[in-house]
Motif scaffolding. Structure first.
Motif, short mmCIF file in Angstrom:
data_model
loop_
_atom_site.label_atom_id
_atom_site.label_comp_id
_atom_site.label_asym_id
_atom_site.label_seq_id
_atom_site.Cartn_x
_atom_site.Cartn_y
_atom_site.Cartn_z
N GLY A 1 0.79 -1.22 0.00
CA GLY A 1 0.00 0.00 0.00
C GLY A 1 0.83 1.28 0.00
O GLY A 1 0.28 2.36 0.16
N PHE A 2 2.13 1.16 -0.18
CA PHE A 2 3.00 2.33 -0.17
C PHE A 2 3.84 2.37 -1.44
O PHE A 2 4.28 1.33 -1.95
N LEU A 3 4.09 3.57 -1.94
CA LEU A 3 5.00 3.79 -3.05
C LEU A 3 6.35 4.16 -2.46
O LEU A 3 6.45 5.05 -1.61
N GLU A 4 7.39 3.48 -2.89
CA GLU A 4 8.74 3.71 -2.40
C GLU A 4 9.46 4.65 -3.37
O GLU A 4 9.58 4.35 -4.55
N ILE A 5 9.91 5.80 -2.87
CA ILE A 5 10.60 6.79 -3.69
C ILE A 5 12.02 6.95 -3.15
O ILE A 5 12.22 7.10 -1.95
#
Length: 113
Positions: A35-39
């Motif tokens: 559920g998270f976008l890793e940047i």
């Protein structure tokens, strides 16, 4: 003659505490946290010391020392693959243009008996 490898640049726009963040990075993925976008590999413009953009400077200070950031997917507004990095920004989410035009308020729908 071989052309130099072009590095991909992403513009990621997300909402955090009623602010619209626009950041540039070289790497992003869904990552290990569901559920998270890793940047990661944030890009900040290299400006001369004479001209300082206060908006980008604030963004740069907020992400100083951050190697990787995890943004909840439901906060992501837009992701673009761009030709080159631009200037990162933090804007007011309710009035992103900064102008004085306010949307007309939506009234309640009449109840049918």
């Amino acid at each position: 003659m071989a052309t130099p490898a072009r590095k991909t640049v992403y513009r990621v726009m997300f909402i955090h505490q009623d602010k619209l963040y626009e950041v540039y990075c070289r790497s992003m993925a869904q990552g290990d946290l569901y559920g998270f976008l890793e940047i990661e590999e944030f890009i900040f413009g290299e400006r001369s010391n004479l001209v300082v953009d206060p908006g980008e400077e604030k963004l740069k200070n907020e992400f100083a020392g951050v190697r990787r950031s995890y943004i909840p997917l439901h906060h992501i507004v837009r992701i673009d693959e761009v030709e080159q990095e631009g200037t990162g920004k933090i804007r007011d989410h309710k009035n992103p243009g900064g102008g004085s035009v306010t949307p007309f308020p939506q009234g309640a729908r009449p109840v049918k008996d």
